[in-house]
Design a protein around this motif. Structure first.
Motif, PDB file in Angstrom:
ATOM      1  N   GLY A  78       0.814  -1.207   0.000  1.00 56.45           N
ATOM      2  CA  GLY A  78       0.000   0.000   0.000  1.00 56.45           C
ATOM      3  C   GLY A  78       0.846   1.255   0.000  1.00 56.45           C
ATOM      4  N   ALA A  79       1.952   1.251   0.751  1.00 58.40           N
ATOM      5  CA  ALA A  79       2.855   2.404   0.786  1.00 58.40           C
ATOM      6  C   ALA A  79       3.442   2.681  -0.588  1.00 58.40           C
ATOM      7  N   ASN A  80       3.844   1.623  -1.280  1.00 61.74           N
ATOM      8  CA  ASN A  80       4.395   1.767  -2.626  1.00 61.74           C
ATOM      9  C   ASN A  80       3.380   2.416  -3.563  1.00 61.74           C
ATOM     10  N   VAL A  81       2.143   1.910  -3.549  1.00 62.35           N
ATOM     11  CA  VAL A  81       1.103   2.416  -4.448  1.00 62.35           C
ATOM     12  C   VAL A  81       0.774   3.872  -4.140  1.00 62.35           C
ATOM     13  N   LYS A 236      -0.174  10.775   9.024  1.00 58.50           N
ATOM     14  CA  LYS A 236      -1.145  11.618   8.328  1.00 58.50           C
ATOM     15  C   LYS A 236      -2.342  10.749   7.961  1.00 58.50           C
ATOM     16  N   ARG A 237      -3.515  11.140   8.462  1.00 61.31           N
ATOM     17  CA  ARG A 237      -4.703  10.308   8.288  1.00 61.31           C
ATOM     18  C   ARG A 237      -5.002  10.009   6.820  1.00 61.31           C
ATOM     19  N   GLU A 238      -4.835  10.994   5.963  1.00 58.92           N
ATOM     20  CA  GLU A 238      -5.110  10.830   4.528  1.00 58.92           C
ATOM     21  C   GLU A 238      -4.263   9.715   3.925  1.00 58.92           C
ATOM     22  N   HIS A 239      -2.949   9.727   4.251  1.00 59.34           N
ATOM     23  CA  HIS A 239      -2.048   8.713   3.696  1.00 59.34           C
ATOM     24  C   HIS A 239      -2.270   7.354   4.353  1.00 59.34           C
ATOM     25  N   LEU A 240      -2.480   7.358   5.679  1.00 55.74           N
ATOM     26  CA  LEU A 240      -2.684   6.096   6.388  1.00 55.74           C
ATOM     27  C   LEU A 240      -3.925   5.376   5.875  1.00 55.74           C
ATOM     28  N   ALA A 241      -5.004   6.145   5.656  1.00 55.42           N
ATOM     29  CA  ALA A 241      -6.246   5.535   5.181  1.00 55.42           C
ATOM     30  C   ALA A 241      -6.042   4.874   3.821  1.00 55.42           C
TER      31      ALA A 241
END
Length: 452
Positions: A78-81, A236-241
């Protein structure tokens, strides 16, 4: 100075694709192979210089380790994408907070897994019916291995950050050094210090410390957009979600996948320590074939993420085709070579006739069908690159995991043979691959037609 740092990027949005995919995927395959060699070196050293019980103890742990780790490894997908998509959309102002969110998740995941491994090690191995003569050594290995979890997570998530912009070479350099250290420490701690299973586990932990430290150092010295600062760690909520949206289904898929393998390992344990040891030796060569497929799958994910974010749908189609064909041809060549050379290759791990017989039997049954993994791995990767992670996860869970559990409960229960147990792998690959191909082409037609 900036130019030097920028040179680690691959331009995925313009120009020819095949050379860039290969340039990205082959170092990634080599990185995965080196990670596998950590475990392979453990197995080879204990198999030749300790005992078959020690070999079985290390081999019995692979499915248990994957069961506990795969959810968090999925989050690194998910982090990569997420970061690759930000690059494709041209939203450079959001990348740095995404980087710090990713590293924060890595640290939290690593500490959680370290604690979890110490608590559940004896219980999970007992539930897997690990033979009594192997259990104490297996528990020792698992507990020591999990001491290195923070470093494993830092490496995987940090490498995902670098790969999101096309840099798959420097993670390979880090693993190369760590792999050499791992092998040397194995020889020292097992042959000279006679620490057996404890020695190979300690060597693996130290090598993981080395590889993760190098990745962190690289991120600390990256260009400003990607540069890590421990003072800026945040969630950061946006990125974590979005990381969870893409990564959690992939991780859940990996966990359920591993659970089915735990059940298969449990059935395998019923054949005794020689079967466990032989299967563990053969599995190393299967993994090498899988890593070729996985490398082009991750290439497909990253390239598709950037191009889909930039609305370049024809390039997305081309990326899929090139990734699939490249993975297929290289896997066939590698597994064909392993199949022809299976006897001397197994001799690397053991000199015991019974152990070698089980290993050679597994290779002959599975390697001819290893290429079937391309059908569901690359297709699922393409869907994740387009932001659809739940669909391939569901297909894989039912196409492989549920199918394998049903096979063990029915077909294997009726004919309890080693051959019938091993046959579950190619059968499940064929079922899952067929479903994934249908899903990918259906989704692609709908999205690209609507996007156009």
């Amino acid at each position: 100075m900036n130019q030097k740092k920028t040179s680690h990027k691959i331009d995925m949005l313009t120009g020819p694709l095949l050379g860039k995919l290969i340039l990205f995927a082959l170092p990634l395959a080599a990185s995965s192979i080196l990670q596998q060699l950590f475990n392979a070196a453990d197995i080879a050293v204990v198999g030749r210089f300790a005992s078959s019980r020690a070999l079985a103890a290390v081999g019995a742990n692979s499915s248990a380790i994957n069961l506990m780790v795969n959810l968090f490894v999925g989050l690194s997908v998910g982090a990569n994408v997420v970061i690759a998509s930000l690059i494709g959309k041209g939203e450079a102002n959001k990348i740095n907070t995404a980087v710090h969110t990713v590293i924060s998740v890595a640290l939290a995941s690593g500490v959680f897994l370290l604690c979890l491994g110490q608590i559940v090690a004896p219980h999970i191995l007992t539930l897997m019916r690990t033979p009594d003569d192997v259990l104490p050594l297996a528990v020792l290995y698992l507990r020591l291995y999990f001491l290195g979890m923070p470093f494993i997570m830092l490496y995987n998530f940090g490498a995902a950050i670098l790969r999101s912009k096309g840099d798959s070479k420097r993670p390979l350099y880090a693993l190369t050094l760590a792999g050499v250290i791992n092998v040397l420490l194995n020889l020292l701690l097992v042959i000279v210090c006679r620490l057996g299973v404890a020695g190979v586990a300690i060597a693996t932990v130290i090598s993981n410390m080395v590889s993760s430290s190098m990745i962190v150092w690289l991120l600390l010295h990256e260009e400003e957009t990607f540069r890590l600062s421990f003072f800026k760690l945040c969630v950061k909520r946006e990125h974590l979600a979005r990381i969870i949206k893409i990564g959690a289904p992939a991780g859940l898929q990996g966990m359920v996948f591993s659970f089915s393998n735990v059940c298969i390992q449990t059935a395998l344990n019923g054949f005794g320590s020689s079967a466990i040891a032989g299967s563990a030796a053969a599995l190393n060569y299967e993994c090498l074939g899988y890593f070729i497929v996985s490398a082009f799958t991750q290439g497909c994910v990253t390239f598709t993420s950037q191009n889909y974010g930039a609305h370049q749908y024809e390039r997305c189609k081309r990326i899929y085709s090139l990734s699939f064909v490249s993975a297929l041809l290289l896997n066939l060549a590698l597994c064909g070579a392993f199949l022809l050379l299976r006897r001397p290759l197994i001799a690397v791990y053991t000199t015991e006739h019974e152990v070698a017989a089980f290993a050679i039997m597994r290779m002959a049954l599975i390697l001819p069908f290893d290429w079937l993994m391309c059908t569901y791995e690359v297709s699922g990767g393409a869907m994740r690159g387009m932001g659809y992670s739940m669909l391939p996860a569901i297909i894989t869970i039912f196409g492989t995991c549920v199918f394998r559990l049903a096979w063990v409960a029915t077909v294997f229960a009726h004919v309890k043979s080693y051959i019938m147990l091993m046959a579950v792998y190619p059968a499940s690959w064929a079922v899952c691959g067929s479903a994934m191909l249908i899903a990918y082409f259906t989704l692609r037609h709908r999205l690209f037609t609507r996007g156009a």
